[in-house]
Design an enzyme around this catalytic site. Structure first.
Site, PDB file in Angstrom:
ATOM      1  N   LYS A 204       0.865  -1.189   0.000  1.00 49.15           N
ATOM      2  CA  LYS A 204       0.000   0.000   0.000  1.00 49.15           C
ATOM      3  C   LYS A 204       0.891   1.226   0.000  1.00 49.15           C
ATOM      4  CE  LYS A 204      -4.459   1.005   0.178  1.00 49.15           C
ATOM      5  NZ  LYS A 204      -5.588   0.188  -0.296  1.00 49.15           N
TER       6      LYS A 204
HETATM    7  P1  NAD Z   1     -12.771   8.375  -2.529  1.00 49.82           P
HETATM    8  O1  NAD Z   1     -11.739   9.387  -2.230  1.00 49.82           O
HETATM    9  O2  NAD Z   1     -13.235   8.201  -3.932  1.00 49.82           O
HETATM   10  O3  NAD Z   1     -14.083   8.624  -1.643  1.00 49.82           O
HETATM   11  C1  NAD Z   1     -14.070   8.824  -0.272  1.00 49.82           C
HETATM   12  C2  NAD Z   1     -15.364   9.562   0.066  1.00 49.82           C
HETATM   13  O4  NAD Z   1     -15.487   9.647   1.480  1.00 49.82           O
HETATM   14  C3  NAD Z   1     -15.398  10.981  -0.487  1.00 49.82           C
HETATM   15  O5  NAD Z   1     -16.653  11.226  -1.079  1.00 49.82           O
HETATM   16  C4  NAD Z   1     -15.182  11.846   0.752  1.00 49.82           C
HETATM   17  O6  NAD Z   1     -15.770  13.122   0.647  1.00 49.82           O
HETATM   18  C5  NAD Z   1     -15.843  10.989   1.814  1.00 49.82           C
HETATM   19  N1  NAD Z   1     -15.358  11.292   3.154  1.00 49.82           N
HETATM   20  C6  NAD Z   1     -14.126  11.670   3.542  1.00 49.82           C
HETATM   21  N2  NAD Z   1     -14.092  11.887   4.860  1.00 49.82           N
HETATM   22  C7  NAD Z   1     -15.335  11.627   5.325  1.00 49.82           C
HETATM   23  C8  NAD Z   1     -15.934  11.672   6.606  1.00 49.82           C
HETATM   24  N3  NAD Z   1     -15.233  12.027   7.679  1.00 49.82           N
HETATM   25  N4  NAD Z   1     -17.226  11.325   6.697  1.00 49.82           N
HETATM   26  C9  NAD Z   1     -17.947  10.976   5.628  1.00 49.82           C
HETATM   27  N5  NAD Z   1     -17.438  10.933   4.385  1.00 49.82           N
HETATM   28  C10 NAD Z   1     -16.148  11.252   4.245  1.00 49.82           C
HETATM   29  O7  NAD Z   1     -12.217   7.005  -1.935  1.00 49.82           O
HETATM   30  P2  NAD Z   1     -12.615   5.522  -2.325  1.00 49.82           P
HETATM   31  O8  NAD Z   1     -11.675   5.069  -3.379  1.00 49.82           O
HETATM   32  O9  NAD Z   1     -14.068   5.433  -2.538  1.00 49.82           O
HETATM   33  O10 NAD Z   1     -12.196   4.749  -0.993  1.00 49.82           O
HETATM   34  C11 NAD Z   1     -13.049   4.693   0.140  1.00 49.82           C
HETATM   35  C12 NAD Z   1     -12.613   3.525   1.007  1.00 49.82           C
HETATM   36  O11 NAD Z   1     -12.654   2.319   0.236  1.00 49.82           O
HETATM   37  C13 NAD Z   1     -11.207   3.606   1.572  1.00 49.82           C
HETATM   38  O12 NAD Z   1     -11.175   2.982   2.835  1.00 49.82           O
HETATM   39  C14 NAD Z   1     -10.406   2.771   0.592  1.00 49.82           C
HETATM   40  O13 NAD Z   1      -9.216   2.244   1.158  1.00 49.82           O
HETATM   41  C15 NAD Z   1     -11.406   1.682   0.292  1.00 49.82           C
HETATM   42  N6  NAD Z   1     -11.158   0.955  -0.967  1.00 49.82           N
HETATM   43  C16 NAD Z   1     -11.129   1.605  -2.166  1.00 49.82           C
HETATM   44  C17 NAD Z   1     -10.916   0.878  -3.328  1.00 49.82           C
HETATM   45  C18 NAD Z   1     -10.954   1.505  -4.700  1.00 49.82           C
HETATM   46  O14 NAD Z   1     -10.937   0.756  -5.682  1.00 49.82           O
HETATM   47  N7  NAD Z   1     -11.051   2.810  -4.843  1.00 49.82           N
HETATM   48  C19 NAD Z   1     -10.698  -0.503  -3.255  1.00 49.82           C
HETATM   49  C20 NAD Z   1     -10.728  -1.133  -2.019  1.00 49.82           C
HETATM   50  C21 NAD Z   1     -10.970  -0.388  -0.883  1.00 49.82           C
END
Ligand code: NAD
Length: 476
Positions: A107
């Site tokens: 990561k």
């Molecule tokens: P992203 O940046 O696209 O979205 C995150 C969202 O959460 C945003 O809309 C942001 O405004 C919101 N956010 C931030 N702080 C917040 C808070 N305090 N309260 C409520 N909302 C809040 O990120 P993502 O890619 O969707 O990732 C989200 C989670 O999923 C992370 O834990 C990431 O590790 C996990 N994840 C992502 C992927 C991927 O393919 N993108 C894969 C596996 C896991």
């Protein structure tokens, strides 16, 4: 996010790991070998922006190299730190093993608020970070392959791929150095939606098992279930959208950075997303009630809670008040080890992160294979498959005419049946198969062993078992 008296994110992951290995019979020393993070590289680099040099701190952590390349996203967020990337890298090891993506876990993260910089500045920062990692083989098609995570997406992945190409002009497999790229930059159909799609497939599979639905104290199907989602980013948006549009779920709460929206008659995910895009937050959205203290909506009465933003949001301070009977961890680590115990004792069923959000790495695996094979999935077989289906349809219609029957195929069936699978259909099929198979493996352990009382422990048992098998095969 961490609460006093609670372990850090990495300690939380280790606690859950320890809980599982206590139920396993691993050879001495192997448990420690699997648990520890192999290496974490910290880089501090300067970029001249807005008339001065700005120094940024980034990390790339490699948890386990029992399979190479290692794989894991790159996160852009102010909360990034060594503990967090190490926890996330460990989760990647277990996740890849669980869904049989042939990678070790890694990561990366850069401590930056991407909203503070314009696109050109972000490109300069991303390229410089990528340069630092590429020159140490911490981005490399055969050694370490990043992907998007919080704060990054296909745009950043395209910059990273291009940076790699500039530094490795003769590497014919260069595009496989990173996944989650845009389609015209070597990406694959269905990658952007993959993690959210995987969350949907995971829930569909859960609801195929009456015993599991009952364990959560629920009944019926996904249709009509009230869902609260935290974070309408890549994962939360796609997950909520598919659940609403395809499974009949009612999205009764959406929690974002600046507060939450609630509506017992259901929110329209697409229109909330558009609102956030225009106004930068959920406040002011017309067709719902706005709640300033967004996190309090995690405690709202609902059927399924989907934390899809950050780690540690369900912790010792609020776990007691969380009432959802089913939580699916779309984000990594949203439930702390302490909260996990409280919720388990309350009878809440948690579909754990290492399984629930594995859709992203699964489709990243398909993208990596596509890049290495230099051919789009479906390109060779699609028309041949269509021709064979056409043969059957023609023959059935001929027999039908011959027998004089009034029976006929519906046009919709014919259209669907005649269509050969393109890349998107194949990706979705592979993802669905992966999510179903992995869930069945976990639930088998959950139901077969009396000492395994939750899906998380079962998921750890399955994945650690697979990692241990790889080490054994290496003679370790
Ligand atoms: P992203 O940046 O696209 O979205 C995150 C969202 O959460 C945003 O809309 C942001 O405004 C919101 N956010 C931030 N702080 C917040 C808070 N305090 N309260 C409520 N909302 C809040 O990120 P993502 O890619 O969707 O990732 C989200 C989670 O999923 C992370 O834990 C990431 O590790 C996990 N994840 C992502 C992927 C991927 O393919 N993108 C894969 C596996 C896991």
């Amino acid at each position: 996010m961490s609460v006093p008296n609670e372990p850090s994110f990495r300690e939380s992951v280790d606690l859950m790991f320890n809980r599982a290995v206590a139920l396993m019979d691993l050879p001495p020393g192997l448990e420690e070998k699997i648990r520890v993070c192999n290496a974490t590289y910290t880089v501090r680099f300067g970029v001249r922006l807005r008339g001065q040099i700005h120094t940024f701190t980034g990390y790339r952590s490699v948890h386990s190299e029992h399979m190479e390349p290692v794989k894991g996203g790159i996160r852009f967020a102010m909360g990034v730190n060594q503990d967090e990337v190490e926890a996330l890298a460990a989760l990647m090891t277990y996740k890849c093993a669980l869904v049989e993506a042939p990678f070790g876990g890694s990561k990366g993260g850069l401590r930056i608020d991407p909203r503070e910089w314009d696109e050109h500045e972000l490109e300069q920062i991303t390229r410089r970070f990528a340069y630092e990692l590429i020159k140490r083989d911490l981005i490399n098609p055969s050694q370490n392959v990043p992907a998007p995570d919080m704060g990054t997406g296909e745009r950043e992945m395209a910059w990273i791929a291009d940076q790699y190409k500039r530094m490795n002009t003769t590497d014919i497999n260069g595009r496989a150095c990173v996944t989650g790229k845009p389609i015209n930059g070597g990406g694959i159909q269905g990658r952007t939606e993959a993690t959210g799609r995987g969350v949907q497939y995971a829930l569909q599979e859960f609801f195929r098992h009456p015993e599991d639905i009952k364990a959560a104290g629920m009944s019926g199907s996904l249709d009509g279930k009230r869902v609260v989602v935290q974070g309408l980013g890549n994962v939360g948006y796609h997950g909520a959208k598919f659940l609403q549009e395809e499974d009949g779920c009612l999205i009764t709460g959406i929690i974002e950075r600046d507060g939450a929206l609630v509506s017992d008659t259901g929110l329209d995910v697409e229109s909330v997303r558009n609102w956030i895009g225009k106004h930068g937050g959920v406040a002011g959205y017309p067709d719902a009630t706005y709640v300033e203290d967004g996190a309090s909506v995690l405690e709202k009465d609902c059927d399924i809670l989907v934390p899809a933003a950050l780690e540690g949001v369900i912790n010792l301070s609020n776990a007691e008040r969380v009432t959802a009977p089913l939580i699916i961890e779309a984000a990594n680590g949203p439930v702390t080890a302490g909260a996990n115990e409280i919720l388990r004792e309350k009878g809440c069923v948690i579909i754990p992160d290492m399984y629930a959000n594995a859709g992203g790495v699964t489709v990243s695996y398909f993208e990596w294979v596509k890049n290495l094979s230099h051919i789009r999935f479906g390109r060779l077989g699609r028309r041949q498959e269509e021709a064979r289906h056409q043969l059957i349809v023609d023959e059935l219609e001929r027999l039908d005419e011959y027998s004089g029957s009034t029976w006929s195929m519906t046009p919709d069936f014919k259209k669907k049946y005649l269509r050969g699978a393109g890349e998107l259909e194949l990706v979705r099929s592979g993802l669905d198969d992966t999510m179903r198979t992995a869930y069945q493996q976990i639930r088998d352990v959950w139901h077969a062993r009396e000492d395994v009382t939750d899906l998380r422990t079962a998921a750890y048992l399955v994945s650690i078992g697979k990692v241990a098998d790889s080490y054994r095969a290496l003679g370790l």
